[in-house]
Each structure stands twice: as structure tokens, then as C-alpha cells.
Design a protein around this motif. Structure first.
Motif, PDB file in Angstrom:
ATOM      1  N   UNK A  81       0.830  -1.207   0.000  1.00 39.53           N
ATOM      2  CA  UNK A  81       0.000   0.000   0.000  1.00 39.53           C
ATOM      3  C   UNK A  81       0.862   1.253   0.000  1.00 39.53           C
ATOM      4  N   UNK A  82       1.947   1.206   0.773  1.00 35.47           N
ATOM      5  CA  UNK A  82       2.866   2.352   0.806  1.00 35.47           C
ATOM      6  C   UNK A  82       3.472   2.598  -0.572  1.00 35.47           C
ATOM      7  N   UNK A  83       3.885   1.497  -1.221  1.00 35.90           N
ATOM      8  CA  UNK A  83       4.460   1.633  -2.559  1.00 35.90           C
ATOM      9  C   UNK A  83       3.417   2.164  -3.543  1.00 35.90           C
ATOM     10  N   UNK A  84       2.175   1.679  -3.400  1.00 33.42           N
ATOM     11  CA  UNK A  84       1.117   2.116  -4.299  1.00 33.42           C
ATOM     12  C   UNK A  84       0.827   3.610  -4.120  1.00 33.42           C
ATOM     13  N   UNK A  85       0.773   4.060  -2.854  1.00 40.19           N
ATOM     14  CA  UNK A  85       0.525   5.484  -2.591  1.00 40.19           C
ATOM     15  C   UNK A  85       1.671   6.334  -3.125  1.00 40.19           C
TER      16      UNK A  85
END
Length: 351
Positions: free
Chosen positions: A227-231
Motif C-alpha cells: 500500500x505504501x508503494x502504491x501510494x
């Protein structure tokens, strides 16, 4: 305690109880059988012998004839070899003395009659001793049967009690943890990675719960990292499209707006209203500029859009986004691509 040890303990205890039940049954059946055999073998035979001797006295006059004496003597010899009860030997010896007088031809009739009365009295004593013994043995047999019934009933109750405990507890002992595990897996499949299992045991289910919790933590970490990478990727894309010279519009496979930069809002006259997630087909009904953009996909075709109170020519470029479609078909991995949308870029033509 491990599940295997619990099962061995439960079924081992049940096996021991059943074994004890069988041993008690065999023991008391043997005791009752031996008691009955002894009663028939000894006391019943004695009553048979005394009946034969009394029949000789009842059916013959004194003095006894030689055949009658032989019959009486044979029965008396059998009785002498079958003495089992206290006091029976004394009575049998007295019977022998009375019989010797009955066969003594030198004795007068009065002595013989007295000997006959004495013989009948000893026969009565012998019968009484054996009848009393039969009663005692019969009482002993009844007592043994009652004791066997009590022991067998108690053992049967214990067997039933253990079986009842196993029937009640064993399914829950296995199924409850499995049900909790299934519920936990269902929650994890719905991305509820905070789910934890806790079994208050030290068996294999505790190890299973530990492995499940470790898996949930690992999946949660992966989810957070992804999720962090996606954001971060989304933020980079937003910054990138804002810095691009020209209008940028991203659409998904349903023709809904994924992203749009400020320049595109100005050129397409969309203003500051939120349009992300809305269908361009719906927006284009009231927006001629957006409608013209959708109707012309030819990069060589110049779009004329009214912008800043004047009509300007724009060159359009369209890029289709194709992603791989990975799915498992039997034993082979098939790779295919499918479209997830388009990116359209408008740049003002320079004369």
C-alpha cells in the motif's frame, strides 16, 4: 499434551476398562460354573447313593438277601468315596457298622431291626448334611451372582461414562479449533490481517495457531508495504502529470476518469469540480470539448477546441494501457494481455 497422547490416553483408558469388564465377567462365570459343578458332582451324587440304599431297605425284608446286600454295599462304597461335608464321614462309618449287622447271619431279628433303624437314621443324617450343603452353596452362588452383577454394572457404568465423555468432548476438541481456523482464514481472505488465533493448549493446534498468526503478520506487513508503494507511485504519477506540458487525461476500461491534470481541466472546460471516478460519456453530454476528444482518436486529426475565449488547435495522442493477465489453467501458466484503459494527451498546435 499432544493430540496423539490425548487420543492414546482416552482410548487406552477405555481399552483397560473394557479389559477389566471382560476379566471380571470371565472370572465370575468360572466361579459360578465351578460352584454349580461341585454341587452336582458331590452332593447330588450322595443323595443318589442314599436313595439307592434306602430303596434296598424299603423293598427287602430282613435278613437281606445276597443281591440286596450287594446293591446296598456298592452304593455304600460309592458314598464312602464321596465324603465332602463335615460330619458326613462319621455318619457314613456308623452306616457301615449298621450294614455289617444287617448282613451278619449270627445276629437275631431284633438286632437286625435295630441295625436297620440305625442305618435309616444315618442315611437321614447324610441326606440332611448334603441338603444343608446344597442350600449353603446355593446361597453362595446367589451371593456370587449379586457381587458379579454389582461389579459388572459398575464397570459397565464406567465404560459408558468414559464413552460419553469421549463422544461429548472429542468432536469439539477437534472441530472447534478447525472451525476457528476456517473463520480466521475467511477473515484473512477478506484482508482482515489483524485476525489472530489463540488456543489454550499445548498440542498441535497451538502450533497451527502460531503459524497462522505468523502468516497474518507477514501478510499484513506485505499489505502495508504494497500500500505504501502504491501510494508513493500514485503521488509520483500525480506530480508527473502535473508537470507535463499539455493536457493529460487517464481513463480506465469503463471510461471513467482516473486522473486529470490542471491543464486538461482548463482546456476541456471542466473547472474545479471533482470528476475523478465519473464517466466521461456522461460528462461529454454537456461538454462539447470532451465529446470532440472522445470522437476523434486519429493522431493526425487536429482538434479545434474553444479555449481562453478563442478556438485553438490541439494535437491528440492516445496510449492504451495493456497489463498481463496471469491465470493458472490446469498445470500450465497462461499469459495474456488485456486493456485497463487509455491515457490521452492534448498539446496545442504551434503554427
Amino acid at each position: 499434551m499432544k493430540i496423539k497422547k490425548k487420543l492414546l490416553l482416552g482410548f487406552g483408558l477405555l481399552f483397560v476398562v473394557v479389559l477389566v469388564l471382560g476379566a471380571i465377567s470371565v472370572y465370575y462365570i468360572k466361579v459360578i460354573s465351578e460352584t454349580a459343578n461341585v454341587t452336582l458332582k458331590n452332593n447330588y451324587n450322595t443323595l443318589t447313593f442314599t436313595r439307592e440304599m434306602r430303596s434296598v431297605l424299603d423293598e427287602n425284608d430282613l435278613p437281606l438277601t445276597s443281591p440286596a446286600s450287594n446293591t446296598f454295599n456298592k452304593a455304600l462304597q460309592k458314598q464312602e468315596n464321596n465324603i465332602t461335608e463335615p460330619g458326613e464321614k462319621t455318619a457314613t462309618d456308623s452306616l457301615r457298622k449298621a450294614f455289617n449287622l444287617l448282613i451278619n447271619h449270627a445276629a437275631d431279628l431284633k438286632q437286625m431291626q435295630q441295625a436297620e433303624r440305625n442305618a435309616r437314621l444315618q442315611l437321614k443324617n447324610i441326606e440332611g448334611l448334603n441338603m444343608h450343603a446344597i442350600e449353603l452353596k446355593n446361597e453362595y452362588t446367589h451371593s456370587t451372582v449379586a457381587k458379579a452383577t454389582l461389579y459388572l454394572g459398575t464397570t459397565a457404568f464406567l465404560t459408558f461414562f468414559i464413552l460419553f465423555i469421549l463422544i461429548v468432548n472429542f468432536p469439539g476438541f477437534i472441530l472447534n479449533p478447525l472451525r476457528e481456523l476456517a473463520d480466521g482464514l475467511d477473515k484473512v481472505s477478506k484482508r482482515n490481517y489483524g485476525t489472530r488465533l489463540k488456543f489454550d493448549t499445548s498440542d498441535e493446534f497451538a502450533q497451527l495457531a502460531e503459524a497462522f498468526n505468523s502468516m497474518a503478520v507477514h501478510l499484513e506487513d506485505q499489505e502495508n508495504t504494497g500500500l505504501t508503494k502504491l501510494i508513493a507511485a500514485e503521488l509520483r504519477i500525480k506530480i508527473l502529470i502535473e508537470e507535463i506540458q499539455g493536457a493529460v487525461l487517464g481513463l480506465d476500461e469503463k471510461q471513467e476518469i482516473l486522473f486529470i491534470n490542471r491543464e486538461a481541466r482548463k482546456i476541456l472546460n471542466l473547472g474545479e469540480k471533482p470528476v475523478t471516478g465519473q464517466s466521461v460519456l456522461v460528462l461529454s453530454k454537456d461538454n462539447p470539448s470532451l465529446k470532440a476528444l472522445l470522437e476523434h482518436n486519429n493522431p493526425e486529426h487536429t482538434l479545434k477546441i474553444k479555449h481562453n475565449s478563442k478556438a485553438s488547435d490541439f494535437q491528440q495522442r492516445s496510449f492504451e494501457v495493456v497489463v498481463p493477465n496471469l491465470k493458472t489453467d490446469l498445470d500450465s501458466l497462461q499469459v495474456a494481455g488485456y486493456s485497463v484503459g487509455t491515457i490521452r494527451i492534448l498539446q496545442e498546435s504551434k503554427e
